[in-house]
Each structure stands twice: as C-alpha cells, then as structure tokens.
Design a protein around this motif. Structure first.
Motif, mmCIF file in Angstrom:
data_model
loop_
_atom_site.group_PDB
_atom_site.id
_atom_site.type_symbol
_atom_site.label_atom_id
_atom_site.label_comp_id
_atom_site.label_asym_id
_atom_site.label_seq_id
_atom_site.Cartn_x
_atom_site.Cartn_y
_atom_site.Cartn_z
ATOM 1 N N ALA B 38 19.893 -2.489 44.537
ATOM 2 C CA ALA B 38 19.231 -2.229 43.278
ATOM 3 C C ALA B 38 19.904 -0.829 42.499
ATOM 4 O O ALA B 38 19.294 -0.237 42.167
ATOM 5 N N PHE B 40 21.334 -1.407 39.687
ATOM 6 C CA PHE B 40 21.044 -1.873 38.475
ATOM 7 C C PHE B 40 19.670 -2.945 38.676
ATOM 8 O O PHE B 40 19.834 -3.608 39.743
ATOM 9 N N LYS B 41 19.008 -3.021 37.631
ATOM 10 C CA LYS B 41 17.922 -3.963 37.530
ATOM 11 C C LYS B 41 18.156 -5.495 37.255
ATOM 12 O O LYS B 41 17.744 -6.247 37.961
ATOM 13 N N LYS B 206 16.468 5.947 36.358
ATOM 14 C CA LYS B 206 15.080 5.260 36.346
ATOM 15 C C LYS B 206 14.008 6.319 35.917
ATOM 16 O O LYS B 206 13.944 7.589 36.552
ATOM 17 N N ASN B 209 9.582 3.544 38.436
ATOM 18 C CA ASN B 209 10.018 2.317 39.277
ATOM 19 C C ASN B 209 10.163 0.957 38.359
ATOM 20 O O ASN B 209 10.979 0.207 38.868
ATOM 21 N N ARG B 210 9.493 0.748 37.364
ATOM 22 C CA ARG B 210 9.770 -0.326 36.450
ATOM 23 C C ARG B 210 10.648 0.016 35.198
ATOM 24 O O ARG B 210 10.486 -1.014 34.392
ATOM 25 N N GLU B 243 10.967 -3.748 33.699
ATOM 26 C CA GLU B 243 10.825 -4.917 34.673
ATOM 27 C C GLU B 243 9.435 -5.251 34.699
ATOM 28 O O GLU B 243 8.540 -4.542 35.125
ATOM 29 N N GLY B 245 7.604 -8.301 37.308
ATOM 30 C CA GLY B 245 7.850 -9.350 38.474
ATOM 31 C C GLY B 245 9.230 -9.903 38.132
ATOM 32 O O GLY B 245 10.172 -9.268 38.631
ATOM 33 N N GLY B 246 9.450 -11.121 37.907
ATOM 34 C CA GLY B 246 10.682 -11.721 37.782
ATOM 35 C C GLY B 246 11.424 -11.781 36.591
ATOM 36 O O GLY B 246 12.540 -12.215 36.495
ATOM 37 N N VAL B 286 14.351 -14.515 36.772
ATOM 38 C CA VAL B 286 15.265 -15.466 38.118
ATOM 39 C C VAL B 286 14.202 -16.137 38.715
ATOM 40 O O VAL B 286 12.928 -15.793 38.685
#
Lengths: 188, 295
Positions: B38, B40-41, B206, B209-210, B243, B245-246, B286
């Motif tokens: 990871a 990159f996201k 970052k 985390n998201r 980010e 979830g998917g 995804v």
C-alpha cells in the motif's frame, strides 16, 4: 583432575538433557479469527505462528505476524494491515503466559487435559491480561497439541472501526488457536 | 575443587536461565524480508499510474471526471458546466500483472494498458529498497480526420507510452519517480517531436489511515523555444485521496484536461499561472471476482 573432569562432564550432560526435555515449539502454528454479521463474514487464517511451551514451568509464548494473516479478498487483507492493525507500526501480536494448573497434566501419559491459561496478550501495541481455557493433548514424549478458542474485542486493543463500516464487523472476533508442538532441540 | 563444583553448578543452571523462552523466540522468529504494501491507495496517483497493483481476480471500475477551466468565468460556472470523462475497467490477471481498457471523451480516445510489478520494497534483513513496475500503454484518437481529403492511415491515430515506476514508502510518505517515453505516430505539425521524454515525480502523504494528500508533476523534455502554434506545459496535479471500504475517491486540481499518458504528458496546454486549472475527481471501485477461497 579426574574428579573435576567427572563433575564437569556430569553437569554438562545434565544441563543439556534438562534443557532439551522440557521445551516444545512450533513455527507453523495455526490461528484464525472469524467475525459474523448479517452484512458479511470475515475470516482470516495464519499458519505461520511461532510458539514455545515449557512443560517444566508451564510457560507459553506466542508470536504472530499480522502480515501473515490470509484473507479471501486481497483488499480486505490490505485494509486489515493498513487501517486496523497498522502492521508497519505494530508488526507482531504476541502472547506470554502460563498454564495455571500444570499439575493436572501428566506429560508422560498420552491423553487430553483441560488447562487454564492466563497471561498478557498484546495486539496493536496494547497489552491486556487475558484468561482462557485450552486443551493440551499429549500425543507422545516429543509431541503435544494445544488448542483454544476465545474471543477478542477490537476496541479493547484500540483498533478503531469507523461508523460507516461498523455493521460489517462483529463486536468480538472468535479466535481459534491450534498448535502442534514438537520437542525443541536447540541448534547450538 | 571448590571452584570446580561451583563451575559445575553454574553450568548446570546456565542453559535454563540464560535461554528463557523470549530469547528462544527471538532466535526462532527470524523472519525474512517482508514486502511493504500500500504505497498508494489507488492504481493512479492522479492522472498517471502509481505502483499500487490490483491483485489476481480484482476488478477495478474507474470513473474519472475533469471539469472545464476555473478561469472560464461565471458564464461557464467556472468550468463546472463543461465536463470530460474517462471510464475504465481494469483487472488483475496475476498478482503481478494487471491490464485495463478505457474510453475518454477528450479526443475520443480508446486506450489499453498492461502493467507488470517487477519488484517490491521490503523490510527486514536483506530487504529490497524500492518497488518497481513497468507500464506499457496504447491509445487511439477517435476524432474525425482533420483533413479527410488526404490519405489517412489508422496507425496515425496511435500513440504509445512506456514507463518505469520506481517508488518507496517512508512511513506516511510515499514517493515515486516515473521515467517515461511517449511515442506519437502522427503529430499535429512537423514541429512536434514524435518521441517525448518525460520524468515524472509523484508523492503521497497520509494524513490519517483513510485520508491522504497527493501530488504529481511531469517534466517533459521539449525543444526550447517551442516551435508549435499551441504552447504546451508540464502537467502539475494535486489531490486528496479519501478511502471508504472498497472505494477510493480522489478530488483533484490539475492543469491537464486529458487523463491518459499520451494526452496529459503530450498535450497539456493549460498553465497554472494563467489560471487554466481543472477541478476533477476519480472514483475507483474494486470488486473481488476471484477470491482465494474459491481458488
């Protein structure tokens, strides 16, 4: 001179035999965890757990690499490491504890024995005292199997689950541990 | 004699005390190098590729959108009246090989690519320092011929890109270098070179985390002074990765209208200094089509 040599030999032999007989270990221990909700089931498996068991003292120690957990979906695995376990900061989870009622187990006699285990469980950099019941099964003089099932709450270990995905996670994860210990022979 | 006994006694207890379980554990859990994940996201930093790889069986549906120029004024509602879309479907054939096809409204392009992950950054003893991927793309321009009276070849619509992606993650910061070659079979004028060399620089930081900030810049080697009628600029883009979830949602600002290598490296004609800035977003969703349990 002869006497000295004799004593030294005896003690060397003793020390080797003592250390060689009471330690059991595995590098391919199995730990999985399972979370069931109406939205989805999450299951991850780790078959690379390292653990030691000392049958003389009852001490147990486990080391688990977070990255070694395998998920059915690669994206789940990435999120597990990146967003929840923060595996770069906290690469390992560990447990160090003791069998409380060691006398209940007769390591010379094959059979199944229930044991109480208590100790310190470290996940995500947070250490908690835990207690659980496990089963030791003595297979032979050089083989012992250990199993245990207990539950772990992510929030106890400071693992934050955002409200958006909260419905996808059970409040506590069911953790299953299965260790097939072999007699440990030091390489030195 | 006394000393011997003492020595014997020490020897007797030595192995038990010196090697407690923790020491044994340290000796046995000597794990080899672990690959760093990871960096990159999403599979794109903003316009260009990142080293983030789709794993085997993962399908990524991407919708990218660029509005018009901010400096087009209130009549165009600062660019929001105009839009420019790119749709693509991308798939992980192997853990190390992903392919994709796409369609863009800018010059009505159809494009395809393949990307191979050559090496991964690792941690631990004997670790490899960087992640390396190789990208190869092909694009066809679908616009009507500007001069239908002359003999036009299909091959004139094609352009190709070859790119190396070299990336390293330093905790919260990931950086990436992209030496790039873009080849256009036909250029608008003879003054335009067919081969363009570019060096790309990209980064991600970052915040949580998201949530992350991203940036991307390509230095394109062109003849100076430019002899073409349209002046081209180096593409500079900044963005936010969110980010959930998917999904990965990217909000971006960029001086480039195109979203594929041939367009944003070759044909960025907006200048940041003139305010030729486009607001835009990328959405990536995804799906795991082939999960490990089914294999």
């Amino acid at each position: 001179m002869n006497k000295r040599f004799f004593w030294l030999t005896i003690s060397l032999a003793l020390s080797i035999s003592v250390s060689a007989q009471n330690r059991f270990f595995t590098k391919t221990g199995h730990i999985d965890f399972f979370s069931h909700t109406a939205v989805e089931d999450i299951k991850a498996v780790n078959d690379q757990v390292t653990s030691f068991l000392d049958i003389a003292t009852g001490e147990m120690i486990f080391s688990v690499l977070s990255r070694s957990f395998q998920f059915p979906k690669p994206l789940m695995q990435e999120h597990f490491n990146e967003n929840y376990m923060e595996s770069e900061k906290f690469p390992k989870a560990s447990f160090a504890g003791k069998i409380a009622d060691l006398k209940a187990v007769d390591f010379t006699k094959p059979g199944k024995y229930q044991v109480k285990v208590s100790g310190k469980l470290t996940i995500h950099g947070v250490t908690k005292d835990v207690e659980t019941i496990g089963e030791l099964s003595v297979v032979g003089t050089d083989k012992i199997d250990g199993t245990s099932v207990f539950s772990v709450k992510p929030e106890d270990y400071d693992i934050r689950i955002p409200s958006v995905v909260k419905a996808n996670f059970a409040e506590s994860m069911k953790v299953t541990v299965q260790m097939n210990y072999q007699l440990y022979i030091s390489k030195k | 004699m006394k000393y011997t006994l003492l020595l014997s006694f020490i020897l007797l207890t030595f192995p038990l005390n010196a090697q407690n379980l923790n020491d044994l554990m340290a000796a046995e859990s000597n794990d080899g190098p672990q690959s760093v994940e990871a960096l990159f996201k999403a599979t794109r930093v903003i316009n260009g590729h990142s080293v983030k790889q789709l794993k085997k069986g993962e399908l990524d549906f991407r919708i990218s959108h660029r509005f018009g120029r901010v400096n087009s004024g209130p009549y165009e509602f600062f660019g929001l009246d105009q839009s420019n879309i790119h749709l693509s479907l991308e798939y992980g054939l192997l853990d190390k090989l992903m392919v994709g096809i796409g369609r863009g409204t800018f010059e009505k392009t159809i494009d395809a690519f393949a990307r191979y992950n050559i090496a991964n950054q690792q941690t631990g003893v004997g670790a490899f320092p960087i992640t390396i991927s190789y990208l190869s793309t092909i694009e066809t321009i679908g616009l009507k011929w500007s001069d239908p009276t002359r003999t036009n070849y299909f091959s004139s619509r094609l352009s190709f890109t070859h790119q190396l992606l070299l990336a390293r993650k330093f905790s919260k910061l990931s950086v990436q270098l992209m030496p790039t070659l873009v080849h256009r079979n036909l250029t608008p004028t003879v003054m335009d070179p067919n081969d363009l060399f570019a060096m790309g620089f990209a980064g991600r930081y970052k915040l949580t985390n998201r949530l992350a900030v991203t940036g991307e810049y390509y230095y394109v080697v062109r003849p100076i002074p430019q002899r073409t009628t349209t002046k081209f600029y180096n593409p500079l883009s900044l963005g936010f990765d969110i980010e959930t979830g998917g999904h990965v949602f990217q909000i971006v600002i960029t001086n480039s209208q195109g979203m594929r290598e041939g367009s944003f490296i070759g044909k960025t004609n907006g200048s940041w200094l003139n305010g030729d800035i486009h607001i835009g977003f990328n959405i990536s969703r995804v799906f795991t089509l082939d999960s490990k349990t089914k294999r």
